[in-house]
Design a protein around this motif. Structure first.
Motif, PDB file in Angstrom:
ATOM      1  N   ALA A  35       0.830  -1.208   0.000  1.00 56.59           N
ATOM      2  CA  ALA A  35       0.000   0.000   0.000  1.00 56.59           C
ATOM      3  C   ALA A  35       0.864   1.257   0.000  1.00 56.59           C
ATOM      4  O   ALA A  35       0.574   2.216  -0.728  1.00 56.59           O
ATOM      5  CB  ALA A  35      -0.921  -0.009   1.214  1.00 56.59           C
ATOM      6  N   LEU A  36       1.923   1.253   0.779  1.00 58.44           N
ATOM      7  CA  LEU A  36       2.827   2.417   0.814  1.00 58.44           C
ATOM      8  C   LEU A  36       3.490   2.626  -0.545  1.00 58.44           C
ATOM      9  O   LEU A  36       3.593   3.745  -1.028  1.00 58.44           O
ATOM     10  CB  LEU A  36       3.899   2.230   1.888  1.00 58.44           C
ATOM     11  CG  LEU A  36       3.486   2.491   3.331  1.00 58.44           C
ATOM     12  CD1 LEU A  36       4.605   2.074   4.283  1.00 58.44           C
ATOM     13  CD2 LEU A  36       3.148   3.959   3.527  1.00 58.44           C
ATOM     14  N   GLU A  37       3.946   1.535  -1.152  1.00 58.22           N
ATOM     15  CA  GLU A  37       4.631   1.642  -2.440  1.00 58.22           C
ATOM     16  C   GLU A  37       3.659   2.051  -3.550  1.00 58.22           C
ATOM     17  O   GLU A  37       4.029   2.802  -4.449  1.00 58.22           O
ATOM     18  CB  GLU A  37       5.320   0.315  -2.779  1.00 58.22           C
ATOM     19  CG  GLU A  37       6.510   0.037  -1.879  1.00 58.22           C
ATOM     20  CD  GLU A  37       7.165  -1.315  -2.107  1.00 58.22           C
ATOM     21  OE1 GLU A  37       8.335  -1.446  -1.743  1.00 58.22           O
ATOM     22  OE2 GLU A  37       6.511  -2.237  -2.644  1.00 58.22           O
ATOM     23  N   ASP A  38       2.428   1.568  -3.478  1.00 53.04           N
ATOM     24  CA  ASP A  38       1.425   1.908  -4.503  1.00 53.04           C
ATOM     25  C   ASP A  38       1.059   3.391  -4.471  1.00 53.04           C
ATOM     26  O   ASP A  38       0.722   3.974  -5.496  1.00 53.04           O
ATOM     27  CB  ASP A  38       0.162   1.062  -4.334  1.00 53.04           C
ATOM     28  CG  ASP A  38       0.380  -0.382  -4.767  1.00 53.04           C
ATOM     29  OD1 ASP A  38       1.423  -0.678  -5.374  1.00 53.04           O
ATOM     30  OD2 ASP A  38      -0.504  -1.217  -4.471  1.00 53.04           O
ATOM     31  N   ARG A  39       1.112   3.994  -3.292  1.00 51.24           N
ATOM     32  CA  ARG A  39       0.787   5.415  -3.166  1.00 51.24           C
ATOM     33  C   ARG A  39       1.815   6.285  -3.868  1.00 51.24           C
ATOM     34  O   ARG A  39       1.520   7.397  -4.268  1.00 51.24           O
ATOM     35  CB  ARG A  39       0.744   5.832  -1.689  1.00 51.24           C
ATOM     36  CG  ARG A  39      -0.559   5.543  -1.025  1.00 51.24           C
ATOM     37  CD  ARG A  39      -0.737   6.320   0.235  1.00 51.24           C
ATOM     38  NE  ARG A  39       0.505   6.604   0.938  1.00 51.24           N
ATOM     39  CZ  ARG A  39       0.609   6.759   2.235  1.00 51.24           C
ATOM     40  NH1 ARG A  39      -0.453   6.663   2.986  1.00 51.24           N
ATOM     41  NH2 ARG A  39       1.766   7.042   2.805  1.00 51.24           N
ATOM     42  N   GLY A  40       3.039   5.782  -3.963  1.00 52.89           N
ATOM     43  CA  GLY A  40       4.084   6.536  -4.635  1.00 52.89           C
ATOM     44  C   GLY A  40       4.719   7.606  -3.772  1.00 52.89           C
ATOM     45  O   GLY A  40       5.696   8.223  -4.166  1.00 52.89           O
ATOM     46  N   THR A  41       4.192   7.817  -2.576  1.00 54.86           N
ATOM     47  CA  THR A  41       4.762   8.837  -1.692  1.00 54.86           C
ATOM     48  C   THR A  41       5.402   8.182  -0.473  1.00 54.86           C
ATOM     49  O   THR A  41       5.595   8.819   0.558  1.00 54.86           O
ATOM     50  CB  THR A  41       3.664   9.808  -1.207  1.00 54.86           C
ATOM     51  OG1 THR A  41       2.650   9.053  -0.541  1.00 54.86           O
ATOM     52  CG2 THR A  41       3.067  10.571  -2.371  1.00 54.86           C
ATOM     53  N   ALA A  42       5.684   6.895  -0.591  1.00 59.27           N
ATOM     54  CA  ALA A  42       6.200   6.134   0.541  1.00 59.27           C
ATOM     55  C   ALA A  42       7.562   6.650   1.000  1.00 59.27           C
ATOM     56  O   ALA A  42       8.448   6.908   0.188  1.00 59.27           O
ATOM     57  CB  ALA A  42       6.302   4.660   0.175  1.00 59.27           C
TER      58      ALA A  42
END
Length: 74
Positions: A35-42
């Motif tokens: 989920a963090l990586e999918d947001r792109g702002t991780a």
């Protein structure tokens, strides 16, 4: 007392329960990382810490599985 000797003192039933909890935690961490990586702002530091935690859980899972399923010599 280290983790290995701690495992040898626990019953198989307790180990199976712990194994299920650890597997659930491992899945939850995997989903959180994704989920963090999918947001792109991780935050990369946070992702690295979560991945390290996930790896530690995997090591604990493997140790318990090895204890519950002993090697069979053919």
């Amino acid at each position: 007392m280290d983790a290995t000797s701690d495992l040898s003192m626990k019953s198989d039933e307790v180990l199976r329960l712990e194994l299920e909890v650890l597997r659930r935690q491992h899945r939850d961490l995997d989903e959180a990382i994704r989920a963090l990586e999918d947001r792109g702002t991780a935050d990369q530091l946070t992702v690295r810490r979560l991945k390290k935690q996930k790896l530690q859980l995997k090591d604990m899972i493997t140790r318990i599985e090895d204890r519950l399923i002993p090697d069979i010599i053919a």
